[in-house]
Design an enzyme around this catalytic site. Structure first.
Site, PDB file in Angstrom:
ATOM      1  N   MET A 192      16.297  65.115  -1.140  1.00  0.00           N
ATOM      2  CA  MET A 192      17.337  64.842  -0.133  1.00  0.00           C
ATOM      3  C   MET A 192      18.616  64.434  -0.835  1.00  0.00           C
ATOM      4  O   MET A 192      18.569  63.654  -1.792  1.00  0.00           O
ATOM      5  CB  MET A 192      16.964  63.633   0.732  1.00  0.00           C
ATOM      6  CG  MET A 192      15.690  63.753   1.487  1.00  0.00           C
ATOM      7  SD  MET A 192      16.067  64.211   3.169  1.00  0.00           S
ATOM      8  CE  MET A 192      14.437  63.994   3.854  1.00  0.00           C
ATOM      9  N   GLY A 250      15.274  61.396  -1.659  1.00  0.00           N
ATOM     10  CA  GLY A 250      14.043  62.078  -1.255  1.00  0.00           C
ATOM     11  C   GLY A 250      12.925  61.447  -2.055  1.00  0.00           C
ATOM     12  O   GLY A 250      13.002  61.344  -3.285  1.00  0.00           O
ATOM     13  N   ASN A 272       4.291  50.195   1.100  1.00  0.00           N
ATOM     14  CA  ASN A 272       4.965  48.902   1.160  1.00  0.00           C
ATOM     15  C   ASN A 272       4.466  48.126   2.390  1.00  0.00           C
ATOM     16  O   ASN A 272       3.615  48.614   3.137  1.00  0.00           O
ATOM     17  CB  ASN A 272       6.491  49.058   1.099  1.00  0.00           C
ATOM     18  CG  ASN A 272       7.100  49.654   2.382  1.00  0.00           C
ATOM     19  OD1 ASN A 272       6.458  49.731   3.427  1.00  0.00           O
ATOM     20  ND2 ASN A 272       8.351  50.057   2.280  1.00  0.00           N
ATOM     21  N   ASP A 323       9.890  53.793  -4.650  1.00  0.00           N
ATOM     22  CA  ASP A 323       9.695  55.081  -5.326  1.00  0.00           C
ATOM     23  C   ASP A 323       9.658  54.916  -6.844  1.00  0.00           C
ATOM     24  O   ASP A 323       8.931  55.627  -7.536  1.00  0.00           O
ATOM     25  CB  ASP A 323      10.814  56.063  -4.943  1.00  0.00           C
ATOM     26  CG  ASP A 323      10.707  56.487  -3.478  1.00  0.00           C
ATOM     27  OD1 ASP A 323       9.605  56.391  -2.904  1.00  0.00           O
ATOM     28  OD2 ASP A 323      11.737  56.909  -2.915  1.00  0.00           O
TER      29      ASP A 323
HETATM   30  N1  ATP Z   1      13.697  41.401  -5.297  1.00  0.00           N
HETATM   31  C1  ATP Z   1      12.839  41.907  -6.188  1.00  0.00           C
HETATM   32  N2  ATP Z   1      12.578  41.232  -7.327  1.00  0.00           N
HETATM   33  C2  ATP Z   1      11.719  41.717  -8.236  1.00  0.00           C
HETATM   34  N3  ATP Z   1      11.047  42.871  -8.075  1.00  0.00           N
HETATM   35  C3  ATP Z   1      11.261  43.576  -6.962  1.00  0.00           C
HETATM   36  C4  ATP Z   1      12.173  43.136  -5.960  1.00  0.00           C
HETATM   37  N4  ATP Z   1      12.178  44.065  -4.976  1.00  0.00           N
HETATM   38  C5  ATP Z   1      11.320  45.019  -5.345  1.00  0.00           C
HETATM   39  N5  ATP Z   1      10.757  44.741  -6.536  1.00  0.00           N
HETATM   40  C6  ATP Z   1       9.779  45.548  -7.265  1.00  0.00           C
HETATM   41  O1  ATP Z   1       9.714  46.846  -6.660  1.00  0.00           O
HETATM   42  C7  ATP Z   1       8.409  47.090  -6.130  1.00  0.00           C
HETATM   43  C8  ATP Z   1       8.545  47.863  -4.841  1.00  0.00           C
HETATM   44  O2  ATP Z   1       9.361  47.117  -3.949  1.00  0.00           O
HETATM   45  P1  ATP Z   1       9.166  47.105  -2.380  1.00  0.00           P
HETATM   46  O3  ATP Z   1       7.824  46.594  -2.033  1.00  0.00           O
HETATM   47  O4  ATP Z   1      10.342  46.400  -1.828  1.00  0.00           O
HETATM   48  O5  ATP Z   1       9.186  48.662  -2.051  1.00  0.00           O
HETATM   49  P2  ATP Z   1       9.959  49.393  -0.876  1.00  0.00           P
HETATM   50  O6  ATP Z   1      10.044  48.476   0.286  1.00  0.00           O
HETATM   51  O7  ATP Z   1       9.283  50.683  -0.664  1.00  0.00           O
HETATM   52  O8  ATP Z   1      11.361  49.608  -1.541  1.00  0.00           O
HETATM   53  P3  ATP Z   1      12.681  50.153  -0.856  1.00  0.00           P
HETATM   54  O9  ATP Z   1      12.351  50.420   0.607  1.00  0.00           O
HETATM   55  O10 ATP Z   1      13.665  49.050  -1.068  1.00  0.00           O
HETATM   56  O11 ATP Z   1      12.983  51.384  -1.607  1.00  0.00           O
HETATM   57  C9  ATP Z   1       7.776  45.726  -5.976  1.00  0.00           C
HETATM   58  O12 ATP Z   1       6.378  45.820  -6.054  1.00  0.00           O
HETATM   59  C10 ATP Z   1       8.395  44.949  -7.130  1.00  0.00           C
HETATM   60  O13 ATP Z   1       7.688  45.220  -8.309  1.00  0.00           O
HETATM   61  C1  NAG Z   2       9.170  50.433   3.374  1.00  0.00           C
HETATM   62  O1  NAG Z   2       9.595  51.760   3.186  1.00  0.00           O
HETATM   63  C2  NAG Z   2      10.216  52.347   4.316  1.00  0.00           C
HETATM   64  C3  NAG Z   2      10.532  53.766   3.958  1.00  0.00           C
HETATM   65  O2  NAG Z   2       9.344  54.474   3.944  1.00  0.00           O
HETATM   66  C4  NAG Z   2      11.460  51.565   4.666  1.00  0.00           C
HETATM   67  O3  NAG Z   2      12.046  52.099   5.833  1.00  0.00           O
HETATM   68  C5  NAG Z   2      11.108  50.109   4.896  1.00  0.00           C
HETATM   69  O4  NAG Z   2      12.278  49.347   5.101  1.00  0.00           O
HETATM   70  C6  NAG Z   2      10.358  49.551   3.681  1.00  0.00           C
HETATM   71  N1  NAG Z   2       9.886  48.213   3.957  1.00  0.00           N
HETATM   72  C7  NAG Z   2      10.269  47.147   3.267  1.00  0.00           C
HETATM   73  C8  NAG Z   2       9.641  45.843   3.641  1.00  0.00           C
HETATM   74  O5  NAG Z   2      11.092  47.225   2.363  1.00  0.00           O
END
Ligand code: ATP
Ligand code: NAG
Length: 314
Positions: A17, A45, A191, A261
């Site tokens: 994307m 993407g 997540n 990702d």
């Molecule tokens: N504020 C933070 N400080 C340290 N590590 C972080 C932080 N935010 C994310 N991470 C790292 O990134 C990994 C994935 O983050 P998260 O669980 O927020 O995924 P996500 O919600 O899919 O991300 P996003 O939606 O922001 O792309 C976490 O397991 C952690 O290792």
């Molecule tokens: C988890 O990932 C989705 C995208 O698949 C995003 O919309 C959502 O905000 C994420 N959740 C957190 C807690 O970051």
């Protein structure tokens, strides 16, 4: 140089994307035209993001994806090549646009997003049929749900039949996900939000994440990982009744977009290149990589390269 098929560490079947991001004083109301301050484009993407992160860590990678026969499609393919991703299986579809995410971000950091999946929806199960020779000799297959679920299912089924390890990041999550997908995943990685949608129960802390991760194993995956932002992640796997919490390093947060990702891409890298490591150690290292990605702006633009990371991670 792109990797030759036959020696691939990580194969991704997924989305590309273009992110089109406008920065504005506030979000527009219906029917309103407002002026923004700044505009940027970015490569996004989930499929491509994860592939690029794995590649930057040193994995040989390829992606099966579709983009449009337009400028975005051209520049996306160029971006993949610059990231050392094999693009032999990326095609440009006529008569449909490259997938785009139109993002408006206001001064408080609030956003509104319109996604047009475009060419991504033209990736069909038959396309998976055409890459089976390359997939069979890959070490890890990574899939998400930004392309048709039947395409994802076909790729996972094929990989499973041929002993290729599978990672499924079922994002965006839906309550009615095909239950077969759990069975086809060696590792299910989500997540907090996605875990809540799939499990239909709250995931607000480590303890709830541990409970839900164990419940995913009952659905048929071999292992489940739930990422918890600054709290790291939780790992559960078959044959071990106790889930493990892996804390994340505390970092100076600039932009968390795409952290999930980065984590999945790193997971794929370690699974392919360090199969000797325990899954909990793999998750710990993937957390370290993803934590670095939140210290810089953007999605792929924030993903670290092997050369910028400590040797102990490899
Ligand atoms: N504020 C933070 N400080 C340290 N590590 C972080 C932080 N935010 C994310 N991470 C790292 O990134 C990994 C994935 O983050 P998260 O669980 O927020 O995924 P996500 O919600 O899919 O991300 P996003 O939606 O922001 O792309 C976490 O397991 C952690 O290792
Ligand atoms: C988890 O990932 C989705 C995208 O698949 C995003 O919309 C959502 O905000 C994420 N959740 C957190 C807690 O970051």
């Amino acid at each position: 140089m792109a990797a030759r098929s036959g020696v691939l560490d990580v194969f991704v079947v997924g989305s590309c994307m273009m992110d089109l991001v406008s920065f504005t004083p506030r979000l527009p109301r219906p029917g309103e035209t407002i002026h923004g301050n700044r505009f940027i484009t970015g490569f996004g993407g989930k499929g491509a993001n994860q592939c690029v992160q794995a590649s930057r860590l040193g994995a040989t990678t390829a992606i099966l994806a579709k983009v449009g026969q337009d400028n975005f499609g051209e520049s996306y393919i160029k971006n993949l090549k610059e990231n050392n991703v094999n693009t032999d299986f990326v095609s440009q579809t006529d008569g449909v646009s490259t997938g785009v995410a139109q993002i408006t971000v206001d001064e408080e950091g609030q956003n509104s997003i319109v996604i047009v999946a475009g060419a991504n929806l033209f990736l069909r199960p038959e396309d998976v049929g055409r890459l089976e020779e390359a997939l069979v000799s890959s070490k890890v297959l990574v899939c998400q749900l930004e392309v048709r679920p039947e395409t994802t299912a076909r790729a996972l089924r094929f990989a499973r039949r041929h002993g290729v390890k599978t990672i499924l990041n079922p994002a965006p999550a839906t309550e009615d996900m095909d239950p077969e997908l759990y069975d086809l995943a060696d590792i299910l990685c989500v997540n907090e939000t996605e875990a809540e949608i799939l499990a239909k129960q709250p995931v607000r802390n480590v303890e709830e994440a541990e409970t839900v991760a164990l419940s995913f194993l009952k659905h048929g995956c071999q292992a489940a990982i739930i990422t918890l932002g600054p709290s790291g992640c939780v790992v559960a796997h078959n044959g071990d009744p106790t889930p493990h919490h892996v804390p994340s390093r505390s970092v100076q947060v600039i932009d968390t977009t795409g952290a999930g990702d980065s984590f999945v891409g790193a997971l794929a890298f370690y699974l392919a290149r360090r199969p000797d490591l325990e899954l909990v150690e793999i998750a710990r290292r993937a957390c370290m990589v993803a934590a670095v990605s939140v210290t810089a702006r953007g999605t792929q633009s924030s993903y670290p390269y092997r050369s910028s990371l400590p040797d102990v991670l490899f």
